[in-house]
Design an enzyme around this catalytic site. Structure first.
Site, PDB file in Angstrom:
ATOM      1  N   HIS A 182       0.843  -1.208   0.000  1.00 11.84           N
ATOM      2  CA  HIS A 182       0.000   0.000   0.000  1.00 11.84           C
ATOM      3  C   HIS A 182       0.873   1.252   0.000  1.00 11.84           C
ATOM      4  CE1 HIS A 182      -3.571   2.429   1.534  1.00 11.84           C
ATOM      5  NE2 HIS A 182      -2.554   3.202   1.891  1.00 11.84           N
ATOM      6  N   GLU A 183       1.860   1.274   0.898  1.00 12.79           N
ATOM      7  CA  GLU A 183       2.691   2.477   1.032  1.00 12.79           C
ATOM      8  C   GLU A 183       3.558   2.703  -0.198  1.00 12.79           C
ATOM      9  OE1 GLU A 183       2.145   4.688   3.101  1.00 12.79           O
ATOM     10  OE2 GLU A 183       0.744   3.488   4.290  1.00 12.79           O
ATOM     11  N   HIS A 232       1.661   4.236  -2.957  1.00 12.92           N
ATOM     12  CA  HIS A 232       1.512   5.697  -2.893  1.00 12.92           C
ATOM     13  C   HIS A 232       2.628   6.381  -3.689  1.00 12.92           C
ATOM     14  CE1 HIS A 232      -1.955   6.476  -0.461  1.00 12.92           C
ATOM     15  NE2 HIS A 232      -1.518   5.816   0.589  1.00 12.92           N
ATOM     16  N   TYR A 250      -4.721  14.565  -2.713  1.00 14.68           N
ATOM     17  CA  TYR A 250      -5.061  13.772  -1.529  1.00 14.68           C
ATOM     18  C   TYR A 250      -6.204  14.425  -0.769  1.00 14.68           C
ATOM     19  CZ  TYR A 250      -4.012  10.202   1.941  1.00 14.68           C
ATOM     20  OH  TYR A 250      -4.077   9.106   2.771  1.00 14.68           O
ATOM     21  N   GLU A 273      -6.150   6.531  -2.168  1.00 11.64           N
ATOM     22  CA  GLU A 273      -6.151   5.497  -1.133  1.00 11.64           C
ATOM     23  C   GLU A 273      -6.541   4.139  -1.707  1.00 11.64           C
ATOM     24  OE1 GLU A 273      -5.373   4.780   1.992  1.00 11.64           O
ATOM     25  OE2 GLU A 273      -4.186   6.573   1.685  1.00 11.64           O
ATOM     26  N   ASP A 287      -9.869  13.656   8.015  1.00  8.62           N
ATOM     27  CA  ASP A 287      -9.149  12.721   7.148  1.00  8.62           C
ATOM     28  C   ASP A 287      -9.182  13.177   5.682  1.00  8.62           C
ATOM     29  OD1 ASP A 287      -7.731  10.427   6.407  1.00  8.62           O
ATOM     30  OD2 ASP A 287      -9.543   9.202   6.252  1.00  8.62           O
ATOM     31  N   HIS A 306      -9.822   7.702   3.672  1.00 11.39           N
ATOM     32  CA  HIS A 306      -9.733   6.286   4.061  1.00 11.39           C
ATOM     33  C   HIS A 306     -11.109   5.666   4.271  1.00 11.39           C
ATOM     34  CE1 HIS A 306      -5.686   7.767   5.200  1.00 11.39           C
ATOM     35  NE2 HIS A 306      -5.292   6.556   4.889  1.00 11.39           N
TER      36      HIS A 306
HETATM   37 ZN   LIG Z   1      -2.649   5.247   2.187  1.00 17.54          ZN
END
Ligand SMILES: [Zn+2]
Lengths: 359, 107
Positions: A179-180, A183, A194, A203, A276, A281
């Protein structure tokens, strides 16, 4: 202050409608005047991918004086560092590419996770690292004191140990590492803002490729995968199985401290919030579920069709930094038609329609 | 801020990979004298609270944290918003609150 992505995200495209491949052709074959115009037009686009196109075109247009250096061997070129509980990057190097495993499980998980993610992108989409130019992969573990997070800071991966009350160490699950790093890929290819819908897409794309990295490593088919994000991350006693479920958004946890998983699985339940970054998310549940729908409808290895379509969508020059769910979805349909014909396009269309995104 | 004054602080941390809002809080009434005094000093060192309510801070990048620190004390009431990387004046207080007792989730 306006929170509209349109005002915060710089326009990604040159103010002309000539596609980059046509510009490239002009650079190769045009007159000097045409070539200069095409080069300057290409250079107006700030994305890394078009910068590479631009640089490659410049190299073609102006013959090299020196021989090209021998290409380095393709590989993840990993370095794992230890912040030793402080918030300082990158910390002390504890394992480099090819070195044997060490005692520290977080170091080995980070090393293996970076390797699995590199291998996924290279073997499935011939992508050479985050930037497709062989960027060496650096990760820092034991960042901060009981630090409850993992993130890509634009240059490297950072993993905390978790507080032990809510979250375990963030290297624990391969989909978090995928996931990271995804990005980083999204930032390089699409620069999705974002915030609000483009943020939730940002996301979702990370959840999609994070899950695919894990499925690829386990050689799982779409119908056999758990489609969970952050399995193993929740500390003992927290009521839940993971942080997110792509298969059934909204069902991953229900806990007095963590609250209830409130991811929607349909546009009719889209959550409007200022927290957020506009619930990036939370609302990612909608495109996550669309991807799950498409992947299971195709069947087999999810990275081969659904993943390929999403990857090419991310790379598409018509994907804007402020893309809505609908505009992203319509590009996936176009890519599906190009890659897998009208049946493929129909499958993708149905996957989106089931979550209330009309394409 | 006087020695015996009661100070209550609640940290709401949002975003991060988890994307959950986690609440933790401290109350000088529940703390030994030395820790209560340290909390008063850290709260006193915060930049002035905004004159009118500000919205949440914007995260510095994907999966980075944002913080809202709600202070309830006689001479100091309001909500301070921060994002990573934290300003020096808020760093120690947020690090302390990040290890404070958990509070139930909102809603
Ligand atoms: Zn993320």
């Amino acid at each position: 202050m306006s929170l509209e992505p349109r005002s915060t995200a710089p326009a990604r495209h040159a103010p002309c409608a000539v596609p980059p491949n046509v510009l490239e052709r002009i650079i190769r074959n045009g007159t000097t005047e045409q070539r200069d115009w095409a080069l300057s037009t290409l250079s107006l686009d700030a994305t890394a991918r078009l910068t590479r196109t631009h640089n490659a075109a410049v190299a073609l247009a102006r013959p090299r004086r020196r021989p090209a250096p021998a290409p380095a061997a393709i590989g993840p070129r990993r370095t794992i560092a230890d912040a030793e509980g402080r918030e300082i990057l990158p910390g002390v190097t504890v394992r480099t590419e090819g070195a044997a495993a060490v005692e520290d499980v977080a170091v080995n998980e980070a090393y293996d996770g970076l390797g699995a993610t590199f291998d996924f992108f290279w073997s499935t989409y011939a992508r050479n690292s985050i930037d497709d130019e062989g960027l060496p992969l650096l990760a820092t573990v034991h960042y901060g004191d009981h630090y409850d997070n993992a993130f890509w800071d634009g240059q490297q991966m950072v993993f905390g140990d978790g507080d032990g009350e809510l979250f375990n160490r963030f290297t624990v699950s391969l989909d978090i590492i995928g996931h990271e790093l995804a990005h980083g890929v999204t930032e390089d290819e699409a620069g999705l803002a974002y915030l609000n819908q483009p943020g939730a897409l940002n996301e979702s794309v990370s959840d999609v490729f994070g899950s695919l990295v894990k499925q690829h490593k386990l050689d799982q088919k779409a119908e056999d995968a758990d489609w969970l994000i952050g399995g193993g991350l929740l500390a003992p006693g927290v009521q839940g199985v993971a942080l997110r479920s792509m298969k059934a958004p909204g069902t991953a946890f229900d806990d007095p401290v963590l609250g209830k998983d409130d991811q929607p699985d349909h546009m009719s339940r889209y959550v409007y919030t200022s927290a957020d970054n506009g619930g990036v998310h939370i609302n990612s549940g909608i495109p996550n579920k669309a991807f799950y729908n498409v992947a299971t409808a195709f069947g087999g290895h999810a990275w081969e069709k659904a993943g390929k379509i999403w990857y090419e969508t991310l790379r598409s020059p018509v994907l804007r930094t402020n893309a809505s769910f609908r505009s992203f979805a319509s590009i996936t349909v176009t890519q599906a038609r190009t890659l897998f014909g009208s049946d493929g396009a129909k499958t993708v269309q149905e996957g989106w329609r089931a979550v209330g995104v009309r394409v | 801020m006087s020695d015996r004054e009661r100070v209550r602080v609640v940290l709401e941390r949002s975003g991060g990979f988890a994307g959950r809002t986690i609440r933790r809080g401290l109350d000088t009434d529940d703390l030994p004298d030395a820790e209560a005094e340290a909390l008063r000093a850290l709260v006193g060192a915060l930049p002035a609270a905004p004159a009118h309510a500000a919205g949440p801070a914007k995260a510095a990048g994907p999966d980075r944290f944002t913080y809202a620190v709600a202070v309830d004390a006689a001479g100091h009431q309001g909500v301070h918003h921060f994002a990573d990387p934290l300003p020096e004046a808020a760093k120690s207080l947020i690090q302390l609150l990040s290890k404070a007792p958990l509070l139930p989730a909102h809603g």
